[in-house]
Write a protein that holds these residues in place. Sequence first.
Motif, PDB file in Angstrom:
ATOM      1  N   GLU A 187       0.816  -1.222   0.000  1.00 14.97           N
ATOM      2  CA  GLU A 187       0.000   0.000   0.000  1.00 14.97           C
ATOM      3  C   GLU A 187       0.845   1.266   0.000  1.00 14.97           C
ATOM      4  O   GLU A 187       0.436   2.316  -0.506  1.00 14.97           O
ATOM      5  N   GLY A 188       2.037   1.170   0.576  1.00 20.90           N
ATOM      6  CA  GLY A 188       2.896   2.337   0.692  1.00 20.90           C
ATOM      7  C   GLY A 188       3.348   2.922  -0.623  1.00 20.90           C
ATOM      8  O   GLY A 188       3.792   4.074  -0.681  1.00 20.90           O
ATOM      9  N   LYS A 189       3.243   2.153  -1.713  1.00 18.98           N
ATOM     10  CA  LYS A 189       3.669   2.641  -3.023  1.00 18.98           C
ATOM     11  C   LYS A 189       2.915   3.902  -3.444  1.00 18.98           C
ATOM     12  O   LYS A 189       3.405   4.681  -4.256  1.00 18.98           O
ATOM     13  N   ALA A 190       1.710   4.063  -2.903  1.00 16.77           N
ATOM     14  CA  ALA A 190       0.881   5.205  -3.307  1.00 16.77           C
ATOM     15  C   ALA A 190       1.256   6.495  -2.593  1.00 16.77           C
ATOM     16  O   ALA A 190       0.751   7.558  -2.948  1.00 16.77           O
ATOM     17  N   LEU A 191       2.139   6.429  -1.608  1.00 13.18           N
ATOM     18  CA  LEU A 191       2.499   7.618  -0.841  1.00 13.18           C
ATOM     19  C   LEU A 191       3.688   8.359  -1.447  1.00 13.18           C
ATOM     20  O   LEU A 191       4.656   7.754  -1.900  1.00 13.18           O
ATOM     21  N   THR A 192       3.612   9.676  -1.417  1.00 16.86           N
ATOM     22  CA  THR A 192       4.715  10.525  -1.839  1.00 16.86           C
ATOM     23  C   THR A 192       5.784  10.525  -0.755  1.00 16.86           C
ATOM     24  O   THR A 192       5.483  10.439   0.437  1.00 16.86           O
ATOM     25  N   SER A 193       7.035  10.630  -1.151  1.00 15.01           N
ATOM     26  CA  SER A 193       8.128  10.661  -0.178  1.00 15.01           C
ATOM     27  C   SER A 193       8.083  11.961   0.623  1.00 15.01           C
ATOM     28  O   SER A 193       8.117  13.052   0.063  1.00 15.01           O
ATOM     29  N   THR A 194       7.962  11.839   1.945  1.00 12.46           N
ATOM     30  CA  THR A 194       8.011  12.971   2.869  1.00 12.46           C
ATOM     31  C   THR A 194       8.854  12.556   4.069  1.00 12.46           C
ATOM     32  O   THR A 194       9.237  11.382   4.194  1.00 12.46           O
ATOM     33  N   LYS A 195       9.133  13.477   4.955  1.00 10.37           N
ATOM     34  CA  LYS A 195       9.965  13.169   6.118  1.00 10.37           C
ATOM     35  C   LYS A 195       9.407  12.012   6.948  1.00 10.37           C
ATOM     36  O   LYS A 195      10.158  11.088   7.288  1.00 10.37           O
ATOM     37  N   PRO A 196       8.113  11.992   7.305  1.00  6.75           N
ATOM     38  CA  PRO A 196       7.593  10.860   8.079  1.00  6.75           C
ATOM     39  C   PRO A 196       7.718   9.526   7.339  1.00  6.75           C
ATOM     40  O   PRO A 196       8.032   8.491   7.957  1.00  6.75           O
ATOM     41  N   VAL A 197       7.486   9.535   6.036  1.00  8.35           N
ATOM     42  CA  VAL A 197       7.596   8.306   5.247  1.00  8.35           C
ATOM     43  C   VAL A 197       9.047   7.836   5.191  1.00  8.35           C
ATOM     44  O   VAL A 197       9.332   6.639   5.356  1.00  8.35           O
ATOM     45  N   GLU A 198       9.980   8.753   4.975  1.00  9.80           N
ATOM     46  CA  GLU A 198      11.393   8.370   4.913  1.00  9.80           C
ATOM     47  C   GLU A 198      11.878   7.849   6.268  1.00  9.80           C
ATOM     48  O   GLU A 198      12.706   6.935   6.325  1.00  9.80           O
ATOM     49  N   ASN A 199      11.387   8.422   7.362  1.00 13.03           N
ATOM     50  CA  ASN A 199      11.764   7.929   8.692  1.00 13.03           C
ATOM     51  C   ASN A 199      11.266   6.505   8.903  1.00 13.03           C
ATOM     52  O   ASN A 199      11.972   5.659   9.472  1.00 13.03           O
ATOM     53  N   ALA A 200      10.036   6.226   8.446  1.00  9.11           N
ATOM     54  CA  ALA A 200       9.486   4.875   8.574  1.00  9.11           C
ATOM     55  C   ALA A 200      10.278   3.896   7.714  1.00  9.11           C
ATOM     56  O   ALA A 200      10.558   2.762   8.131  1.00  9.11           O
ATOM     57  N   LYS A 201      10.641   4.328   6.522  1.00  7.06           N
ATOM     58  CA  LYS A 201      11.438   3.477   5.631  1.00  7.06           C
ATOM     59  C   LYS A 201      12.798   3.163   6.253  1.00  7.06           C
ATOM     60  O   LYS A 201      13.290   2.029   6.190  1.00  7.06           O
ATOM     61  N   GLN A 202      13.401   4.165   6.876  1.00  5.93           N
ATOM     62  CA  GLN A 202      14.698   3.979   7.522  1.00  5.93           C
ATOM     63  C   GLN A 202      14.585   3.010   8.708  1.00  5.93           C
ATOM     64  O   GLN A 202      15.471   2.182   8.936  1.00  5.93           O
ATOM     65  N   THR A 203      13.470   3.122   9.456  1.00  4.72           N
ATOM     66  CA  THR A 203      13.250   2.209  10.572  1.00  4.72           C
ATOM     67  C   THR A 203      13.143   0.775  10.075  1.00  4.72           C
ATOM     68  O   THR A 203      13.702  -0.162  10.681  1.00  4.72           O
ATOM     69  N   TYR A 204      12.455   0.570   8.964  1.00  6.90           N
ATOM     70  CA  TYR A 204      12.330  -0.771   8.390  1.00  6.90           C
ATOM     71  C   TYR A 204      13.699  -1.307   7.973  1.00  6.90           C
ATOM     72  O   TYR A 204      14.043  -2.470   8.260  1.00  6.90           O
ATOM     73  N   ARG A 205      14.488  -0.485   7.306  1.00  9.04           N
ATOM     74  CA  ARG A 205      15.808  -0.925   6.859  1.00  9.04           C
ATOM     75  C   ARG A 205      16.690  -1.327   8.028  1.00  9.04           C
ATOM     76  O   ARG A 205      17.376  -2.351   7.988  1.00  9.04           O
ATOM     77  N   ARG A 206      16.666  -0.492   9.078  1.00  6.76           N
ATOM     78  CA  ARG A 206      17.483  -0.804  10.248  1.00  6.76           C
ATOM     79  C   ARG A 206      17.033  -2.096  10.910  1.00  6.76           C
ATOM     80  O   ARG A 206      17.837  -2.965  11.231  1.00  6.76           O
ATOM     81  N   SER A 207      15.719  -2.235  11.123  1.00  3.09           N
ATOM     82  CA  SER A 207      15.211  -3.411  11.826  1.00  3.09           C
ATOM     83  C   SER A 207      15.434  -4.681  11.018  1.00  3.09           C
ATOM     84  O   SER A 207      15.751  -5.740  11.585  1.00  3.09           O
ATOM     85  N   SER A 208      15.278  -4.615   9.703  1.00  2.00           N
ATOM     86  CA  SER A 208      15.407  -5.816   8.882  1.00  2.00           C
ATOM     87  C   SER A 208      16.856  -6.235   8.661  1.00  2.00           C
ATOM     88  O   SER A 208      17.134  -7.397   8.382  1.00  2.00           O
ATOM     89  N   THR A 209      17.788  -5.288   8.795  1.00  2.00           N
ATOM     90  CA  THR A 209      19.200  -5.631   8.587  1.00  2.00           C
ATOM     91  C   THR A 209      19.965  -5.829   9.895  1.00  2.00           C
ATOM     92  O   THR A 209      20.761  -6.761  10.018  1.00  2.00           O
ATOM     93  N   GLU A 210      19.699  -4.974  10.885  1.00  2.00           N
ATOM     94  CA  GLU A 210      20.429  -5.045  12.146  1.00  2.00           C
ATOM     95  C   GLU A 210      19.724  -5.867  13.210  1.00  2.00           C
ATOM     96  O   GLU A 210      20.369  -6.397  14.121  1.00  2.00           O
ATOM     97  N   GLY A 211      18.401  -5.970  13.109  1.00  2.00           N
ATOM     98  CA  GLY A 211      17.654  -6.683  14.137  1.00  2.00           C
ATOM     99  C   GLY A 211      17.678  -5.938  15.455  1.00  2.00           C
ATOM    100  O   GLY A 211      17.744  -4.712  15.501  1.00  2.00           O
ATOM    101  N   ALA A 212      17.633  -6.694  16.559  1.00  2.00           N
ATOM    102  CA  ALA A 212      17.637  -6.108  17.905  1.00  2.00           C
ATOM    103  C   ALA A 212      18.710  -6.768  18.754  1.00  2.00           C
ATOM    104  O   ALA A 212      19.271  -7.801  18.372  1.00  2.00           O
ATOM    105  N   ALA A 213      18.996  -6.160  19.905  1.00  2.00           N
ATOM    106  CA  ALA A 213      19.970  -6.707  20.859  1.00  2.00           C
ATOM    107  C   ALA A 213      21.300  -7.027  20.191  1.00  2.00           C
ATOM    108  O   ALA A 213      21.852  -8.113  20.329  1.00  2.00           O
TER     109      ALA A 213
END
Length: 325
Positions: free
Chosen positions: A200-226
Amino acid sequence: MSPHIRLAALGVTTALTLTACGGQAASDSGADDTPQGVVTRAAAKKIADHYQEVNNKANAARDEKLLGTVEAGQVYAMDQATYTLFETWPKKEQQAYTKPFSYQDREYVIPEKGTATWFAVRAKSSENSENSVLLVFDKVGGTYKMVLSLWADGEEPPKLAVDRHGLAEAVDPDTKVGKLAPSEIGAAYEDFLETGGKKEGKALTSTKPVENAKQTYRRSSTEGAAGGKATEKFFTKSPADPSVYALRTADGGVLALFPAAHKQESLLKESYRSIASLVPNDEQSALGATRGPLITDTFEGQGLAELTPKTARITAVDFQHVDAR
């Protein structure tokens, strides 16, 4: 709700331990009351004044029951958790949160009677004169309560359309404006946390809140936790209150105030489960989490979006950590 502390936190960090308008809406100094509206301007002012007074008292005492007499919906779910987490904050932040404030330079955004059950107030706070806030008051159990409140995050909302009587135009939240309807914005935003924006996110224009969410996904999916010893994933959930509110803007677009919610799952990798545990931080502990191989955090939030036939721009989001298990 207070203007002092409301961090747009999308998630938490988990630790590890080893075991052994067409114009402006009617303002305080402006137009006459408009009896054709959902409420009159005088009634809207009285409701906002009452909310301000009771909210200040409830914040000072962290009185959820009192707050519930003037708040409901998504905001109330978020503020209840805020009260729970109050004792985990530094003293300076506690003092700021409990300091009384007032809504100033108000503009009352009132739809025509019969087109909506709600109205909005755009204002600035005595504690935050730079950014404006848009408050939505809806009828809950026969009483008007504040249900959503969005602070402009460095980008002021567009002018709202008003008719010759000064009335705003409420928009059906299920009506598509371009690729998305206002009621679909929350899921589109959450898709960036869950998949990086592949659905669904494909329909959204890139803005600061969207880029922050995208960055959170990248960090969580690559670095994980702990420190990489646990996986970290986000899952979209139904908001505490799914109500969406939308208004026509002066340029013909739509301004949408929407809820959003997600869970964050931190799961210790199998190879570490016999020798280590995830340890909740103070905030997670206050919300109920205990040490173990899995910690699930829940976040409730709200956002502000501008929709046109060509773009869907989320300009502000605001999340509160409400549960941890």
